[in-house]
Design a protein around this motif. Sequence first.
Motif, mmCIF file in Angstrom:
data_model
loop_
_atom_site.group_PDB
_atom_site.id
_atom_site.type_symbol
_atom_site.label_atom_id
_atom_site.label_comp_id
_atom_site.label_asym_id
_atom_site.label_seq_id
_atom_site.Cartn_x
_atom_site.Cartn_y
_atom_site.Cartn_z
ATOM 1 N N ALA A 107 32.628 32.333 44.595
ATOM 2 C CA ALA A 107 33.920 33.009 44.638
ATOM 3 C C ALA A 107 33.974 34.101 43.581
ATOM 4 O O ALA A 107 33.347 33.999 42.529
ATOM 5 N N CYS A 108 34.714 35.170 43.867
ATOM 6 C CA CYS A 108 34.896 36.219 42.870
ATOM 7 C C CYS A 108 36.353 36.674 42.894
ATOM 8 O O CYS A 108 37.094 36.362 43.827
ATOM 9 N N ALA A 109 36.755 37.414 41.870
ATOM 10 C CA ALA A 109 38.176 37.728 41.706
ATOM 11 C C ALA A 109 38.565 39.037 42.372
ATOM 12 O O ALA A 109 39.750 39.352 42.476
ATOM 13 N N PHE A 110 37.588 39.815 42.834
ATOM 14 C CA PHE A 110 37.886 41.101 43.459
ATOM 15 C C PHE A 110 38.894 40.934 44.593
ATOM 16 O O PHE A 110 38.744 40.070 45.449
ATOM 17 N N THR A 111 39.940 41.740 44.597
ATOM 18 C CA THR A 111 40.898 41.692 45.698
ATOM 19 C C THR A 111 41.186 43.114 46.164
ATOM 20 O O THR A 111 41.707 43.930 45.398
ATOM 21 N N SER A 112 40.841 43.397 47.400
ATOM 22 C CA SER A 112 41.103 44.721 47.962
ATOM 23 C C SER A 112 42.597 44.855 48.237
ATOM 24 O O SER A 112 43.339 43.868 48.222
ATOM 25 N N ALA A 113 43.044 46.073 48.515
ATOM 26 C CA ALA A 113 44.496 46.292 48.639
ATOM 27 C C ALA A 113 44.840 47.183 49.826
ATOM 28 O O ALA A 113 45.786 47.966 49.779
ATOM 29 N N GLY A 114 44.069 47.053 50.903
ATOM 30 C CA GLY A 114 44.354 47.846 52.104
ATOM 31 C C GLY A 114 45.758 47.616 52.621
ATOM 32 O O GLY A 114 46.426 48.546 53.076
ATOM 33 N N ARG A 115 46.239 46.375 52.549
ATOM 34 C CA ARG A 115 47.581 46.062 53.081
ATOM 35 C C ARG A 115 48.683 46.747 52.285
ATOM 36 O O ARG A 115 49.834 46.761 52.705
ATOM 37 N N ARG A 116 48.335 47.269 51.096
ATOM 38 C CA ARG A 116 49.329 48.049 50.341
ATOM 39 C C ARG A 116 49.054 49.553 50.467
ATOM 40 O O ARG A 116 49.632 50.357 49.747
ATOM 41 N N GLY A 117 48.125 49.896 51.352
ATOM 42 C CA GLY A 117 47.873 51.324 51.589
ATOM 43 C C GLY A 117 46.756 51.909 50.743
ATOM 44 O O GLY A 117 46.504 53.106 50.779
ATOM 45 N N GLN A 118 46.091 51.056 49.929
ATOM 46 C CA GLN A 118 44.962 51.553 49.124
ATOM 47 C C GLN A 118 43.664 51.180 49.830
ATOM 48 O O GLN A 118 43.248 50.031 49.802
ATOM 49 N N HIS A 119 43.068 52.184 50.473
ATOM 50 C CA HIS A 119 41.942 51.901 51.346
ATOM 51 C C HIS A 119 40.597 52.279 50.733
ATOM 52 O O HIS A 119 40.532 52.983 49.727
#
Lengths: 95, 259
Positions: free
Chosen positions: B224-236
Amino acid sequence: MERKEWPLWEVFIRSKQGLDHRHVGSLHAVDAKQAVQMARDVYTRRMEGVSIWVVPSEAITASDPDDKAEMFDPMADKVYRHPTFYKLPKEVEHM
Amino acid sequence: MNPHIEYLLRLGDSSLVLGQRLAEWTGHGPVLEEDIALTNIALDLVGQARLLLTHAGRLEGAGRDEDALAYFRDTAEFRNFTLCELPNSGIERGRAHGACYGFTVVRNLLFFAWQAQCWGALTDSADRDLAAIAAKSAKETAYHLRHAADWVVRLGDGTADSHARCQRALDQLMPYCNELFAADALEEDLAARGIGVRGADLKAGWDAQVRAVLEEATLTLPAACAFTSAGRRGQHSEHFEYLLAEMQSLARAHPGAQW
Protein backbone atom coordinates in the motif's frame (compact mmCIF):
# COMPACT_ATOMS: atom_id res chain seq x y z
CA MET A 1 7.34 -17.77 -30.51
CA GLU A 2 4.91 -20.44 -31.60
CA ARG A 3 1.66 -18.93 -32.69
CA LYS A 4 -1.38 -21.19 -32.69
CA GLU A 5 -4.89 -20.42 -33.89
CA TRP A 6 -7.51 -20.74 -31.18
CA PRO A 7 -9.93 -23.59 -31.87
CA LEU A 8 -13.08 -22.90 -33.85
CA TRP A 9 -16.57 -23.13 -32.30
CA GLU A 10 -19.99 -23.25 -33.92
CA VAL A 11 -22.54 -21.01 -32.24
CA PHE A 12 -26.25 -21.73 -31.84
CA ILE A 13 -28.67 -19.14 -30.49
CA ARG A 14 -32.24 -19.55 -29.30
CA SER A 15 -34.28 -16.39 -29.81
CA LYS A 16 -36.96 -15.23 -27.41
CA GLN A 17 -39.75 -16.56 -29.65
CA GLY A 18 -37.91 -19.61 -30.96
CA LEU A 19 -38.10 -23.09 -29.51
CA ASP A 20 -34.94 -24.34 -31.16
CA HIS A 21 -31.34 -23.17 -31.16
CA ARG A 22 -30.34 -22.07 -34.65
CA HIS A 23 -26.87 -22.02 -36.11
CA VAL A 24 -25.76 -18.40 -36.42
CA GLY A 25 -22.05 -18.65 -37.19
CA SER A 26 -18.71 -19.53 -35.74
CA LEU A 27 -15.89 -17.95 -33.76
CA HIS A 28 -12.45 -18.64 -32.34
CA ALA A 29 -12.03 -19.08 -28.58
CA VAL A 30 -9.63 -20.74 -26.17
CA ASP A 31 -12.22 -22.90 -24.44
CA ALA A 32 -15.96 -23.47 -24.13
CA LYS A 33 -16.46 -20.94 -21.34
CA GLN A 34 -14.77 -18.22 -23.34
CA ALA A 35 -16.64 -19.27 -26.48
CA VAL A 36 -19.99 -18.69 -24.74
CA GLN A 37 -18.81 -15.31 -23.53
CA MET A 38 -17.60 -14.29 -26.95
CA ALA A 39 -20.74 -15.62 -28.62
CA ARG A 40 -22.68 -13.30 -26.32
CA ASP A 41 -20.63 -10.35 -27.55
CA VAL A 42 -20.47 -11.26 -31.21
CA TYR A 43 -23.91 -12.76 -31.87
CA THR A 44 -26.39 -11.39 -29.31
CA ARG A 45 -25.55 -7.68 -29.23
CA ARG A 46 -28.81 -6.79 -30.96
CA MET A 47 -31.06 -8.81 -28.64
CA GLU A 48 -31.00 -11.86 -30.88
CA GLY A 49 -31.16 -14.45 -28.18
CA VAL A 50 -31.87 -15.76 -24.71
CA SER A 51 -29.78 -18.93 -24.83
CA ILE A 52 -26.43 -19.87 -26.35
CA TRP A 53 -24.90 -23.22 -27.29
CA VAL A 54 -21.36 -23.61 -28.51
CA VAL A 55 -19.99 -26.78 -30.10
CA PRO A 56 -16.39 -27.45 -31.12
CA SER A 57 -16.42 -27.30 -34.93
CA GLU A 58 -14.24 -30.40 -35.07
CA ALA A 59 -17.00 -32.37 -33.32
CA ILE A 60 -19.27 -31.90 -36.30
CA THR A 61 -19.24 -34.54 -39.01
CA ALA A 62 -20.53 -33.14 -42.28
CA SER A 63 -21.86 -34.87 -45.36
CA ASP A 64 -19.56 -34.77 -48.36
CA PRO A 65 -20.64 -32.23 -51.00
CA ASP A 66 -19.43 -34.67 -53.68
CA ASP A 67 -22.05 -37.17 -52.51
CA LYS A 68 -24.85 -34.75 -53.33
CA ALA A 69 -26.04 -36.79 -56.30
CA GLU A 70 -26.58 -40.04 -54.42
CA MET A 71 -27.54 -38.44 -51.11
CA PHE A 72 -30.16 -35.90 -52.13
CA ASP A 73 -31.10 -36.06 -55.78
CA PRO A 74 -33.18 -39.26 -55.47
CA MET A 75 -35.69 -37.35 -53.33
CA ALA A 76 -36.41 -34.80 -56.05
CA ASP A 77 -39.08 -36.86 -57.85
CA LYS A 78 -40.86 -38.32 -54.84
CA VAL A 79 -43.46 -35.66 -54.28
CA TYR A 80 -45.77 -38.27 -52.78
CA ARG A 81 -43.67 -38.09 -49.63
CA HIS A 82 -45.08 -34.64 -48.99
CA PRO A 83 -48.44 -34.79 -47.28
CA THR A 84 -50.01 -32.47 -49.85
CA PHE A 85 -52.51 -34.85 -51.41
CA TYR A 86 -54.90 -34.97 -48.51
CA LYS A 87 -58.03 -32.90 -48.24
CA LEU A 88 -58.04 -31.38 -44.76
CA PRO A 89 -61.38 -30.89 -43.01
CA LYS A 90 -62.13 -27.21 -42.41
CA GLU A 91 -62.10 -27.73 -38.65
CA VAL A 92 -58.36 -28.37 -38.73
CA GLU A 93 -57.10 -24.85 -38.88
CA HIS A 94 -53.41 -24.87 -38.31
CA MET A 95 -51.60 -27.45 -40.36
CA MET B 1 -21.26 23.82 -8.15
CA ASN B 2 -24.18 22.04 -6.54
CA PRO B 3 -22.64 18.98 -4.82
CA HIS B 4 -25.42 16.70 -6.06
CA ILE B 5 -24.65 17.62 -9.67
CA GLU B 6 -20.94 17.31 -9.09
CA TYR B 7 -21.45 13.82 -7.66
CA LEU B 8 -23.36 12.78 -10.80
CA LEU B 9 -20.56 14.20 -12.94
CA ARG B 10 -18.02 12.08 -11.06
CA LEU B 11 -19.95 8.94 -11.88
CA GLY B 12 -20.79 9.95 -15.44
CA ASP B 13 -17.34 11.28 -16.32
CA SER B 14 -15.63 8.13 -15.02
CA SER B 15 -17.83 5.99 -17.28
CA LEU B 16 -17.36 8.35 -20.22
CA VAL B 17 -13.59 8.61 -19.95
CA LEU B 18 -12.97 4.88 -19.52
CA GLY B 19 -15.43 4.29 -22.37
CA GLN B 20 -13.28 6.56 -24.53
CA ARG B 21 -10.10 4.72 -23.51
CA LEU B 22 -11.62 1.33 -24.30
CA ALA B 23 -12.96 2.64 -27.60
CA GLU B 24 -9.34 3.25 -28.62
CA TRP B 25 -9.11 -0.52 -29.02
CA THR B 26 -11.82 -0.56 -31.69
CA GLY B 27 -10.24 -2.05 -34.77
CA HIS B 28 -7.06 -2.84 -32.82
CA GLY B 29 -8.22 -5.66 -30.53
CA PRO B 30 -5.98 -8.73 -30.21
CA VAL B 31 -8.59 -10.91 -31.96
CA LEU B 32 -11.83 -10.03 -33.74
CA GLU B 33 -14.03 -11.47 -30.98
CA GLU B 34 -12.28 -9.41 -28.29
CA ASP B 35 -12.40 -6.33 -30.46
CA ILE B 36 -16.19 -6.61 -30.53
CA ALA B 37 -16.42 -7.47 -26.82
CA LEU B 38 -14.39 -4.45 -25.78
CA THR B 39 -16.30 -2.16 -28.12
CA ASN B 40 -19.56 -3.41 -26.58
CA ILE B 41 -18.22 -2.59 -23.13
CA ALA B 42 -17.07 0.85 -24.26
CA LEU B 43 -20.56 1.51 -25.65
CA ASP B 44 -22.17 0.39 -22.38
CA LEU B 45 -19.97 2.85 -20.49
CA VAL B 46 -20.84 5.69 -22.85
CA GLY B 47 -24.50 4.73 -22.38
CA GLN B 48 -24.12 5.03 -18.59
CA ALA B 49 -22.45 8.41 -19.09
CA ARG B 50 -25.31 9.61 -21.29
CA LEU B 51 -27.89 8.83 -18.60
CA LEU B 52 -25.83 10.37 -15.79
CA LEU B 53 -24.84 13.51 -17.68
CA THR B 54 -28.39 14.05 -18.94
CA HIS B 55 -29.64 13.74 -15.37
CA ALA B 56 -26.95 16.15 -14.15
CA GLY B 57 -27.84 18.65 -16.89
CA ARG B 58 -31.54 18.53 -15.98
CA LEU B 59 -30.79 19.10 -12.30
CA GLU B 60 -28.56 22.00 -13.21
CA GLY B 61 -31.38 23.56 -15.22
CA ALA B 62 -29.06 25.71 -17.32
CA GLY B 63 -29.92 24.07 -20.61
CA ARG B 64 -26.82 21.86 -20.84
CA ASP B 65 -27.55 18.42 -22.28
CA GLU B 66 -25.35 15.31 -22.38
CA ASP B 67 -23.45 16.60 -25.42
CA ALA B 68 -22.81 20.01 -23.92
CA LEU B 69 -21.40 18.36 -20.80
CA ALA B 70 -19.34 15.73 -22.62
CA TYR B 71 -17.94 17.83 -25.43
CA PHE B 72 -17.87 21.41 -24.23
CA ARG B 73 -16.28 21.22 -20.81
CA ASP B 74 -12.52 21.57 -20.36
CA THR B 75 -10.01 19.48 -18.41
CA ALA B 76 -10.48 20.99 -14.96
CA GLU B 77 -14.27 20.67 -15.19
CA PHE B 78 -14.14 16.90 -15.59
CA ARG B 79 -14.72 14.91 -12.42
CA ASN B 80 -13.64 11.37 -13.37
CA PHE B 81 -11.25 9.28 -11.31
CA THR B 82 -7.68 9.55 -12.62
CA LEU B 83 -7.65 5.73 -12.86
CA CYS B 84 -10.04 5.92 -15.82
CA GLU B 85 -7.95 8.34 -17.91
CA LEU B 86 -4.54 6.60 -17.78
CA PRO B 87 -3.40 5.52 -21.24
CA ASN B 88 -3.82 1.89 -22.33
CA SER B 89 -0.06 1.60 -22.66
CA GLY B 90 0.68 2.05 -18.94
CA ILE B 91 2.40 5.02 -17.39
CA GLU B 92 6.14 4.68 -16.94
CA ARG B 93 8.25 7.33 -18.61
CA GLY B 94 11.23 7.07 -20.92
CA ARG B 95 10.16 3.82 -22.57
CA ALA B 96 7.78 3.65 -25.45
CA HIS B 97 5.03 1.12 -24.85
CA GLY B 98 2.21 0.28 -27.22
CA ALA B 99 -1.30 -0.30 -25.94
CA CYS B 100 -1.17 -3.26 -23.55
CA TYR B 101 -4.10 -5.65 -23.26
CA GLY B 102 -2.91 -6.72 -19.81
CA PHE B 103 -3.00 -3.11 -18.62
CA THR B 104 -6.47 -2.72 -20.11
CA VAL B 105 -8.01 -5.76 -18.45
CA VAL B 106 -6.34 -5.15 -15.06
CA ARG B 107 -7.64 -1.58 -15.02
CA ASN B 108 -11.07 -2.87 -16.05
CA LEU B 109 -11.04 -5.35 -13.18
CA LEU B 110 -10.12 -2.67 -10.62
CA PHE B 111 -12.66 -0.14 -11.86
CA PHE B 112 -15.54 -2.49 -12.66
CA ALA B 113 -15.22 -4.12 -9.23
CA TRP B 114 -15.63 -0.63 -7.77
CA GLN B 115 -18.55 0.12 -10.06
CA ALA B 116 -20.24 -3.15 -9.09
CA GLN B 117 -20.08 -2.17 -5.41
CA CYS B 118 -21.12 1.39 -6.16
CA TRP B 119 -24.19 0.55 -8.29
CA GLY B 120 -25.25 -1.98 -5.66
CA ALA B 121 -25.26 0.72 -2.99
CA LEU B 122 -26.83 3.40 -5.20
CA THR B 123 -29.91 1.35 -6.07
CA ASP B 124 -31.20 2.62 -2.69
CA SER B 125 -30.34 6.25 -3.44
CA ALA B 126 -32.81 8.94 -2.40
CA ASP B 127 -32.29 10.31 -5.92
CA ARG B 128 -34.76 8.01 -7.68
CA ASP B 129 -33.34 8.73 -11.14
CA LEU B 130 -29.86 7.83 -9.95
CA ALA B 131 -31.22 4.67 -8.31
CA ALA B 132 -32.79 3.64 -11.62
CA ILE B 133 -29.58 4.32 -13.54
CA ALA B 134 -27.65 2.28 -10.96
CA ALA B 135 -30.07 -0.64 -11.25
CA LYS B 136 -29.75 -0.67 -15.04
CA SER B 137 -25.98 -0.26 -15.00
CA ALA B 138 -25.46 -2.97 -12.37
CA LYS B 139 -26.43 -5.67 -14.89
CA GLU B 140 -23.99 -4.31 -17.45
CA THR B 141 -21.22 -4.00 -14.91
CA ALA B 142 -21.72 -7.57 -13.69
CA TYR B 143 -20.86 -8.73 -17.19
CA HIS B 144 -18.00 -6.24 -17.65
CA LEU B 145 -16.50 -7.46 -14.39
CA ARG B 146 -16.79 -11.08 -15.44
CA HIS B 147 -15.09 -10.29 -18.75
CA ALA B 148 -12.24 -8.45 -17.02
CA ALA B 149 -11.76 -11.05 -14.28
CA ASP B 150 -11.71 -13.83 -16.83
CA TRP B 151 -8.93 -12.18 -18.81
CA VAL B 152 -6.89 -11.19 -15.77
CA VAL B 153 -6.87 -14.85 -14.69
CA ARG B 154 -6.03 -16.09 -18.18
CA LEU B 155 -3.18 -13.61 -18.69
CA GLY B 156 -1.96 -13.46 -15.09
CA ASP B 157 -1.81 -17.24 -14.87
CA GLY B 158 -0.71 -17.51 -18.50
CA THR B 159 2.78 -17.27 -19.96
CA ALA B 160 5.75 -15.64 -18.21
CA ASP B 161 5.36 -12.65 -20.52
CA SER B 162 1.61 -12.18 -19.98
CA HIS B 163 2.09 -12.60 -16.22
CA ALA B 164 4.82 -9.94 -16.18
CA ARG B 165 2.65 -7.50 -18.16
CA CYS B 166 -0.29 -7.94 -15.79
CA GLN B 167 1.92 -7.59 -12.71
CA ARG B 168 3.43 -4.40 -14.16
CA ALA B 169 -0.08 -3.08 -14.78
CA LEU B 170 -1.20 -3.93 -11.26
CA ASP B 171 1.87 -2.26 -9.74
CA GLN B 172 1.18 0.91 -11.73
CA LEU B 173 -2.58 0.96 -11.22
CA MET B 174 -3.02 0.10 -7.54
CA PRO B 175 -1.89 3.55 -6.29
CA TYR B 176 -4.65 5.11 -8.40
CA CYS B 177 -7.25 2.99 -6.62
CA ASN B 178 -6.65 5.00 -3.43
CA GLU B 179 -8.77 7.76 -4.91
CA LEU B 180 -11.76 5.39 -5.12
CA PHE B 181 -11.85 5.03 -1.36
CA ALA B 182 -10.26 8.18 0.11
CA ALA B 183 -12.41 10.29 2.44
CA ASP B 184 -13.89 13.26 0.67
CA ALA B 185 -16.15 16.09 1.90
CA LEU B 186 -18.47 16.02 -1.12
CA GLU B 187 -19.02 12.28 -0.89
CA GLU B 188 -19.59 12.58 2.86
CA ASP B 189 -22.26 15.23 2.27
CA LEU B 190 -24.07 13.17 -0.39
CA ALA B 191 -23.91 10.01 1.70
CA ALA B 192 -25.34 11.83 4.72
CA ARG B 193 -28.29 12.92 2.54
CA GLY B 194 -28.88 9.35 1.33
CA ILE B 195 -28.08 10.25 -2.28
CA GLY B 196 -24.51 8.98 -2.60
CA VAL B 197 -22.26 6.41 -1.02
CA ARG B 198 -18.95 6.71 0.84
CA GLY B 199 -15.98 5.15 -0.94
CA ALA B 200 -14.85 3.73 2.39
CA ASP B 201 -18.08 1.73 2.61
CA LEU B 202 -17.30 0.05 -0.71
CA LYS B 203 -13.77 -0.95 0.23
CA ALA B 204 -14.40 -4.29 1.93
CA GLY B 205 -16.53 -5.65 -0.91
CA TRP B 206 -14.07 -4.40 -3.52
CA ASP B 207 -11.12 -5.89 -1.65
CA ALA B 208 -12.72 -9.31 -1.43
CA GLN B 209 -13.65 -9.37 -5.10
CA VAL B 210 -10.32 -8.10 -6.41
CA ARG B 211 -8.19 -10.25 -4.12
CA ALA B 212 -10.03 -13.42 -5.14
CA VAL B 213 -9.34 -12.74 -8.81
CA LEU B 214 -5.71 -11.71 -8.26
CA GLU B 215 -5.06 -14.85 -6.26
CA GLU B 216 -6.42 -17.05 -9.01
CA ALA B 217 -4.37 -15.02 -11.49
CA THR B 218 -1.20 -15.61 -9.38
CA LEU B 219 -0.64 -11.84 -9.21
CA THR B 220 0.76 -10.08 -6.15
CA LEU B 221 -0.79 -6.94 -4.67
CA PRO B 222 1.89 -4.24 -4.36
CA ALA B 223 2.48 -2.71 -0.93
CA ALA B 224 0.00 0.00 0.00
CA CYS B 225 1.11 3.58 -0.58
CA ALA B 226 -0.26 6.98 0.39
CA PHE B 227 -0.40 8.54 -3.09
CA THR B 228 -3.92 9.75 -3.85
CA SER B 229 -4.83 11.13 -7.26
CA ALA B 230 -7.42 13.89 -7.50
CA GLY B 231 -9.16 13.53 -10.86
CA ARG B 232 -12.57 13.66 -9.15
CA ARG B 233 -11.70 17.18 -8.01
CA GLY B 234 -10.68 18.22 -11.51
CA GLN B 235 -6.91 17.75 -11.10
CA HIS B 236 -5.99 15.40 -13.90
CA SER B 237 -2.89 13.62 -15.15
CA GLU B 238 -0.87 14.85 -18.10
CA HIS B 239 -2.53 12.17 -20.24
CA PHE B 240 -6.00 13.58 -19.90
CA GLU B 241 -5.90 16.54 -22.29
CA TYR B 242 -4.89 14.33 -25.20
CA LEU B 243 -7.84 12.05 -24.54
CA LEU B 244 -10.18 15.01 -24.26
CA ALA B 245 -8.83 16.63 -27.44
CA GLU B 246 -9.51 13.50 -29.44
CA MET B 247 -12.92 12.92 -27.86
CA GLN B 248 -14.12 16.50 -28.30
CA SER B 249 -12.53 17.54 -31.60
CA LEU B 250 -15.39 16.42 -33.83
CA ALA B 251 -18.15 17.99 -31.75
CA ARG B 252 -16.17 21.23 -31.47
CA ALA B 253 -15.33 21.38 -35.17
CA HIS B 254 -18.97 20.82 -36.11
CA PRO B 255 -21.11 22.11 -33.23
CA GLY B 256 -24.61 20.68 -33.26
CA ALA B 257 -23.76 18.19 -36.00
CA GLN B 258 -26.06 15.16 -36.21
CA TRP B 259 -25.65 11.88 -38.01
